[in-house]
Structure formats: structure tokens, C-alpha cells
Design an enzyme around this catalytic site. Structure first.
Site, short mmCIF file in Angstrom:
data_model
loop_
_atom_site.label_atom_id
_atom_site.label_comp_id
_atom_site.label_asym_id
_atom_site.label_seq_id
_atom_site.Cartn_x
_atom_site.Cartn_y
_atom_site.Cartn_z
N GLY A 359 1.21 -1.19 -0.08
CA GLY A 359 0.24 -0.14 0.23
C GLY A 359 0.87 0.96 -0.35
O GLY A 359 1.64 1.39 0.40
N PRO A 360 -0.23 2.66 -0.38
CA PRO A 360 0.96 3.97 -0.43
C PRO A 360 1.56 3.71 1.34
O PRO A 360 1.12 3.32 1.97
CB PRO A 360 0.23 4.50 -0.81
N GLY A 364 0.54 2.82 7.92
CA GLY A 364 -0.02 1.44 9.43
C GLY A 364 0.28 0.47 8.23
O GLY A 364 0.42 -0.73 9.33
N LYS A 365 1.43 0.69 7.44
CA LYS A 365 1.81 -1.27 6.80
C LYS A 365 2.79 -1.43 8.28
O LYS A 365 3.35 -2.68 9.27
CB LYS A 365 3.08 -1.41 5.76
N THR A 366 3.40 -0.53 8.82
CA THR A 366 5.20 -0.98 9.71
C THR A 366 4.71 -0.81 10.93
O THR A 366 4.74 -1.76 11.85
CB THR A 366 6.47 0.02 9.31
N SER A 682 -5.14 3.62 -19.08
CA SER A 682 -6.35 4.20 -18.49
C SER A 682 -6.42 4.69 -18.84
O SER A 682 -7.66 5.47 -18.80
CB SER A 682 -6.56 3.51 -17.01
N LYS A 725 -8.55 5.45 -7.69
CA LYS A 725 -9.24 6.38 -8.16
C LYS A 725 -9.96 6.56 -7.91
O LYS A 725 -10.21 7.62 -7.61
CB LYS A 725 -8.65 5.74 -9.60
#
Length: 813
Positions: A359-360, A364-366, A682, A725
């Protein structure tokens, strides 16, 4: 050998490629042949006149060289002897006859057959100059022979007795150690004098190198003698110290290591290796460098948690409470962790799982890794992989190297102190590679549950069981992860936060954290909800909450300054106060792109930090039919623009466009922010709608956005990254979004808040797009090229951020 019709010096001969060897005329050469093509060439030569053309290949690493990888000049040789060797190899003895050059390869299967032209030596008439050259080369050769001491006496005698310039140069070149390129250069020189001149230069260079090597050898020999003398002195010193009972005793130290090893109850392979190292230490003199290496190795191995494991928590309710307390949202991640706990609770035997959060930045990934470790009752360790380029960082260094240490994986396990720890591999998509190895390949064994039960670090040299370790990896872009590594992980995508989610995170987590960090509390500094909404909308525009946290920290610093200076006792941050403290707003709620304009359409793009709106502008000018594309567009977007122009030309009548627009009008397609590269499959319907709007002078709805690709027949193809998007469209206040009809099932992943605020229009063809995007225009008639109902064709390449296909760009339409 067959002469051609017009040239008596042109022959057709089998050609054999020599690897690392150069044959000279009038010289004998032994070499082994193992390649099938070379053996076929020998058989063909033996079947004719036993003559073969030998030429050197340019790169000795190539096993099956092509004609372009062979030198042009070689030697026609006579095969004198062939011996069959074991393993289907052949040993050949050949005699060089004359120089030759191949002009054309007649065929290359099953062996090389080439047209060969003889290259006779040019005449050398100056006998005085020839004698001087021979004398000079003999002197240089004499120096070379003294430095090497490896040349046979008969070779030296032949050089001393040589009188012919050409033969002398060939004989010396064939009997000394020269690079392949240097020997080939001498072979290609047809003039005997120039051949000798080149050889003199090469001999002098080799003599200089050999002289330096001899000096180095003498210095090394002296150093070895010195080290031996120091060794005897140290032995005497150790004996004296032992008699005086001073210093440590290596034998006692080795016995202590043995007791520690036996107390760990290791398996036979590991125990035998460590006991062997302890025995080596027992025999080493005190203070030696090698003893220090062995001590460090044993200490490192003994610190590893061989039989240590924490008790895992299988209470699903308690784990849910921990995850909910530390993180807002992230429901998919939480459900996956609870599923993992449930399976382990029932089976008690499932090995470590590898999860990858994609994810960007700032979502909250870490930070969720610590919560997972806390919820599961595991020890926690983090390994940052960003910028790692050396394979040894993963697998460790050999312990014989200076400064050797274990790899980051084993070091993380040692830090955690548990064999069932949770290890976070952060930024796995930012691994690099160079001449020192590929760390991505080294991670394959670590992250493979079928083989990491016996992971071998180069430093510890014994297998360590990683199967009980819970690995969690993070990445911003799944496309940057190599396919083999991606295949070993279970990917969980994390999307962007909505406004309400950011508000809840700020109020529940970020503000208390920053207040405590800046020495404040809720009584000294209170932030009102309106101020928080202003910070989210007016000062941040991101997928995560990092910039929002920095903005909150900025307000806390300013409040702390006012309180510390005695200006006020407490601060209540209202919306107006927040605007005063932070300055002018960076982002406006009302966007000028909401205006209905001709030739301007709001597109939707996916970026590494979430979704973004991207307007496409089209200007139609009087001209000669030139199409200009600006805005740092990639090849895919350029192709989409050309496809859109072709579609309009094919349907000019239905679209009520000037039939000659591609002849008398110049079309300029521009995507703003030209410094940012943009690409992706796209943007087709966005460009096509902007073109139709500009050519028909029809405005486009300003509060409408769209995404999708088109074909030449007007079909709207599916896209990827719909969640990001649509979030961008919601953030920028769009009321309507046109999406491909095949993407309707993806709307289930879109936030309910977004779906309640935006009307989604599925489109199968460009007709549907134009009818809903253009404000006032003639009716669009069905076109002949409207595709029949059926499945999507194989040309569809979705640009979903976690898809293995697509383009890696800074901004992808």
C-alpha cells in the site's frame, strides 16, 4: 579443399573455433575437443585432405559461438594425430601451414564450412633492419626467460638460432604467455618487421610485470619468515606465562564453551560443528588472531535461540482487542491475522506464514507489525531492506573474512531471542542488486516455508530453523517485487484512508501521541473537530496520515512555545486558530476543474501514494493535421491518444465532427504537471472524450471523472486500482465517475462513504461515456463497430497496483 572458380587462393574448408588458443604457421599444437560442432568439423577434415581452418573465438565464455563472435584471421592446419579420450572428448595434434582469412561462412550446421583465403607474408628486403629487430627481440626474450624460469631449453635455443623475421616472431609468440588479443594481433600482422616490432613491445611489457611480481614474491617470502620467527617467540612467551600462572588459559576457555554447547541439547550436525570449533580453540596459542575469530563465532552461535520459543497467544478475542486498540480500520489485515491464529490454534503444527502488506506510504504497514507481535504473543524484530544491494547482508559473510558478521535475518532472530519471533522485512520492494550479488534471490529461501526449516547463514555455517518465524513484509509497489519472491508471499493490499478514517485516526491516535511527545495534555492543548477537518482538507492530500501527523506536530510545537513563554496557560485550537498557526491553505476545497469546459476532462490515475485526479486538455488549432502530445507521456498513453484519433476519424459522421479535421486542424493533447512521468493503460476514454469535446465545441461536465481504456472499435476495457482512483475522485469533490462495465464487481472494495457520495456509471462502449460526459450535443447514434457481447479480449492489461502486469511509473493513468 576445393578452389572456387575465379580465385585459386580461395578454399572451402571446415572451420573450428579455438577457445583461448592461437595457432601460428609452422607450429605444432595439442588441444582437446569436446564440442559437438568441433568434432563434426574434425571428422569432415579427416574425410577430405586432413586440412582444417583454425580460428580463435573472441569470448572464451561462449560455448556455441556464432560467426560474428570469431576472429577473421586464422591458420590453415594439417591434422597429424587424433586420439579418442574418455567422455567423448578428442585430443588433436595439428601443424600450422599458413595464415588465412575466412570471407564467408557457407553453412554453420552441423559444423562451420567457410570460404578461406590465404594470406602470404609480405616481403622484407632490408636485411640490416631485420638483423637489428631479431637481435632486439632476442634480448627481450632472454630477459623474459630469466624472469619466468619455466621455458624449455630447446625453445630458448631455437630463438637464439633464429634468422627469419617472420618465423622468429611466430615462434616466440606461440611459446610465451600472452593475452589472446595480443597473440591474435601478431597473427593478423602480415609484414614480418611489423610483427617483430609488436612482439618487442609486448615482451617489454611482460618483463615489467614479471619484474614487479618477483619483487612482490620476495617481500611475501620475507614476511613469512618474519611471521614464523614471531610465532616461535609467542610460543616461548606463552610457555613462560603458563609457568608464571599469568593470563588466561585457552584450554579452560575451550572447556567452558563445550559445556555451554552440550547444555543447549542441539542436533548432531550443529553440536558436532560447534564442538569441533571448540577443539580448534583448545589447540590455539593464546592471543592469536585466529583464536579471536573462533571465539567470536562461538559466542554468536551460542547467543542464537536454538531451543527458545515464547508461548503463543491463541485467544482470538484478546488479539482482536489489541489490534482494534492500536489501529483504526485495516479490517482485512486484522481478519487475516485472526484467521492465522485460529488455524494455529486448531492444528498446532502450521509453520511460519509470510504476509506482505502492499500500500502507499503512511497507511500503517510498518506500525501494525508491533501490534501483530503483541496480539500473537511473539517477540518482535525489524529488518529494513531499503537500499540493500549486497547478498551478504541477507546470508552473512564467511567467518574467515575480516569484519565478518551474520546476515540480517539471523541477526534479527538473535535480537528477538526467540525461534518463533515475528520479523518485519520492511520495504521489500526497494531491494537492489549489483556485482556483489542479488539479495532478492537470497530472500527466496528465507521466505519459502518448504525449505526455510534449514536456513544456512554463511557465517554460522549450520542450518537454523526459520519455519516457526512469522514473517511480515511491506512494500509500496507490488510491481517492483520480483516474481519469484512475490510468489512466496500472501499479498494483502492496503488502500487509502477516507476523510472520516483520517479524522478518527487523528483524534484517537495521532493527537494524543503528539501531545505526549511535546509535553502537553488535553487540558493544556485541545484541538476542536473543525480544526482537524481543516488540517485534513486544507493542508494534507495523501493516501496515509504521515503529513497529517507532521501538521499536528507543527501545531503542538507552536502551542508549546506559547505556553512555555507564559503567554497563555492553555490553548484551544479552533478552525481559525489552526489557519493562523499553519498559514495559507495548500489545497482548496473548491477546485477550478469542476467548471464545465470544452476540451478538458478529469481523468483518474493511480500513483505510488494513492489515487489522483489528472485533467486531460485538448486544443484544436488551424493547421495541417499535426498531432502533438505533451506532459511527459509514456508510450502507452501516446498509443491511447492515437487510437482515440483513429476512432473519431472512423466515426466522424455519428459524432458530427468535421470529416477533414485530421487534414486542416492541429490537435494538441496536454496533461498538466509535465515534469512528472505519466503512463498506463487507462486514459483512453479520457483522451477520446476530450477530443470529441474540443472538435465539437461541446463542454464536459466539470464534476465528472472517468477512467478506462478504449479499442479502435470503441469498447471500454477494464482497468486496475479502482479503489484508489475513486478515493481521489471523492477527495476532489467529483459527483459522477464513469468506469468500465467489467470493473463493476470491484466496487465492493470501494468505501461505503465513497459509494454514497459518487454516482458510478458503468460503460461498455464510448457511446455511453460521451452521452453522460458531454453537456449539450447532438444524439450519438449507434456505430457499426459496436462490439458484440462477449468476453474481453486478450489485449486487456489491467494496471492494478498489485498486479504483476503493468508499468512502473511515478504516475499511471
Amino acid at each position: 579443399m576445393r578452389a572456387t572458380q575465379n580465385d585459386e587462393l580461395l578454399f572451402q574448408l571446415p572451420m573450428l573455433a579455438l577457445r583461448g588458443l592461437v595457432l601460428f604457421p609452422d607450429m605444432m599444437l595439442h588441444f582437446d575437443v569436446g564440442r559437438k560442432k568441433s568434432i563434426e568439423a574434425l571428422n569432415a577434415a579427416m574425410a577430405d585432405e586432413q586440412k582444417i581452418f583454425l580460428v580463435s573465438q573472441q569470448d572464451i565464455r561462449v560455448d556455441d559461438p556464432s560467426e560474428n563472435q570469431l576472429y577473421k584471421v586464422g591458420v590453415v592446419a594439417k591434422i597429424r594425430q587424433i586420439l579418442r579420450m574418455p567422455n567423448d572428448n578428442v585430443r588433436v595434434l595439428v601443424e600450422g601451414l599458413f595464415r588465412a582469412r575466412w570471407d564467408r561462412v557457407v553453412r554453420d550446421r552441423p559444423f562451420f564450412l567457410a570460404d578461406v583465403e590465404e594470406l602470404p607474408d609480405r616481403r622484407a628486403q632490408d636485411e640490416v633492419y631485420a638483423s637489428a629487430l631479431i637481435a632486439e627481440v632476442q634480448d627481450a626474450f632472454d630477459v623474459y626467460a630469466n624472469l619466468t624460469n619455466k621455458l624449455p631449453p630447446d625453445v630458448i635455443m631455437n630463438v637464439i638460432a633464429a634468422q627469419d623475421p617472420g618465423y622468429t616472431a611466430d615462434f616466440i609468440a606461440s611459446n610465451i604467455m600472452l593475452r589472446l588479443e595480443d597473440k591474435q594481433s601478431i597473427l593478423e600482422e602480415r609484414h614480418p618487421f611489423k610483427r617483430l616490432e609488436k612482439l618487442i613491445v609486448l615482451l617489454r611489457r611482460e618483463n615489467e610485470v614479471l619484474g614487479v611480481e618477483r619483487q612482490i614474491h620476495e617481500k611475501v617470502h620475507e614476511q613469512i619468515d618474519k611471521n614464523q620467527r614471531e610465532y616461535y617467540l609467542r610460543e616461548q612467551l606463552r610457555a613462560i606465562s603458563s609457568e608464571l600462572s599469568e593470563g588466561e588459559n585457552p584450554q579452560e576457555e575451550a572447556e567452558q564453551y563445550k559445556e555451554k554447547i552440550k547444555a543447549l541439547h542441539l542436533n548432531d550436525e550443529v553440536a558436532d560443528k560447534l564442538l569441533k570449533e571448540a577443539d580448534r580453540l583448545y589447540k590455539m596459542p593464546f592471543g592469536s588472531h585466529e583464536a579471536t575469530v573462533v571465539r567470536t563465532y562461538l559466542d554468536t552461535c551460542l547467543e542464537l535461540p536454538w531451543n527458545k520459543a515464547t508461548k503463543e497467544n491463541f485467544d482470538l478475542d484478546a488479539a482482536r482487542k489489541v489490534l482494534d486498540r492500536d489501529h483504526y480500520g485495516l479490517e482485512k489485515v486484522k481478519e487475516r491475522i485472526l484467521e492465522l491464529l485460529a488455524v494455529r490454534k486448531l492444528t498446532q503444527g502450521v509453520g511460519g506464514q509470510i504476509l506482505c502488506l502492499v500500500g502507499p506510504p503512511g497507511v500503517g504497514k510498518t506500525s501494525i507489525a508491533r501490534s501483530i507481535a503483541k496480539a500473537t504473543g511473539r517477540k518482535y524484530a525489524r529488518v529494513s531492506l531499503g537500499g540493500v544491494r549486497d547478498e551478504s547482508d541477507i546470508r552473512g559473510h564467511r567467518k574467515t573474512y575480516i569484519g565478518a558478521m551474520p546476515g540480517r535475518i539471523i541477526d534479527a532472530v538473535r535480537q528477538a531471542g526467540s525461534s518463533n519471533a515475528m520479523i518485519l522485512l520492511d520495504e521489500v520492494d526497494k531491494l537492489g542488486s549489483d556485482y556483489r550479488g542479488d539479495p532478492t534471490s537470497a530472500l527466496l529461501e528465507v521466505l519459502d516455508g518448504e525449505q526455510n526449516y534449514a536456513f544456512r547463514d554463511h557465517y554460522i555455517e549450520v542450518p537454523f530453523d526459520l519455519s516457526n518465524v512469522l514473517f511480515l513484509t511491506t512494500a509500496n509497489d507490488a510491481q517492483a517485487i520480483p516474481a519469484p519472491l512475490y510468489d512466496r508471499m500472501e499479498v494483502i493490499p492496503l488502500g487509502s484512508y477516507t476523510h472520516e478514517e483520517k479524522f478518527a485516526i487523528a483524534k484517537k491516535y495521532l493527537i494524543p501521541k503528539q501531545l505526549k511527545k511535546h509535553g502537553l495534555n488535553s487540558r493544556l492543548c485541545r484541538m476542536q473537530d473543525a480544526a482537524i477537518h481543516l488540517m485534513i482538507d486544507g493542508y494534507t492530500r495523501e493516501a496515509g496520515v504521515r503529513t497529517l501527523e507532521r501538521t499536528i506536530a507543527s501545531i503542538c510545537r507552536k502551542c508549546a512555545k506559547r505556553i512555555a513563554s507564559g503567554e497563555v496557560k492553555s490553548v484551544s485550537v479552533t478552525k481559525a486558530a489552526a489557519a493562523e498557526l499553519l498559514g495559507p491553505q495548500k489545497f482548496k476545497t473548491e477546485d477550478v476543474r469542476h467548471k464545465d469546459e470544452v476540451g478538458v476532462v478529469n481523468g483518474l490515475a493511480w500513483t505510488s501514494v494513492g489515487g489522483e485526479t489528472m485533467p486531460v486538455e485538448v486544443a484544436v488549432l488551424d493547421g495541417s493535421g499535426r498531432l502533438e502530445l505533451t506532459g511527459s507521456l509514456g508510450d502507452v498513453m501516446k498509443e491511447s491518444a492515437r487510437a482515440a484519433v483513429s476512432y473519431i476519424r472512423a466515426h466522424w459522421s455519428e459524432l458530427q465532427v468535421d470529416h477533414e479535421f485530421y487534414k486542416n486542424k492541429d490537435i494538441h493533447i496536454h496533461v498538466p504537471e509535465g515534469a512528472i512521468p505519466k503512463d498506463g493503460p487507462s486514459a483512453g476514454i479520457t483522451i477520446a472524450t476530450a477530443l470529441v469535446s474540443a472538435l465539437t465545441d461541446t463542454p464536459v461536465k466539470g464534476d465528472l471523472a472517468m477512467t478506462g481504456e478504449i479499442t479502435l472499435r470503441g469498447r471500454v476495457l477494464p482497468i486496475g486500482g479502482l479503489k484508489e482512483k475513486t478515493m481521489a475522485a471523492f477527495t476532489h469533490g467529483m459527483k459522477t465517475v464513469i468506469i468500465p462495465a467489467e470493473n463493476e464487481p470491484d466496487l465492493e472494495e470501494v468505501s461505503e462513504q465513497v459509494k454514497s457520495a459518487i454516482r458510478f456509471i458503468p460503460a461498455e462502449t464510448l457511446d455511453t461515456v460521451l452521452k453522460n460526459a458531454l453537456i449539450s450535443r447532438p444524439a450519438i447514434h449507434p456505430t457499426k463497430s459496436k462490439p458484440a457481447d462477449g468476453p474481453a479480449t486478450a489485449e486487456v492489461i489491467p494496471d492494478l497496483p498489485h498486479s504483476r502486469a503493468g508499468l512502473v511509473t511515478e504516475r499511471g493513468m
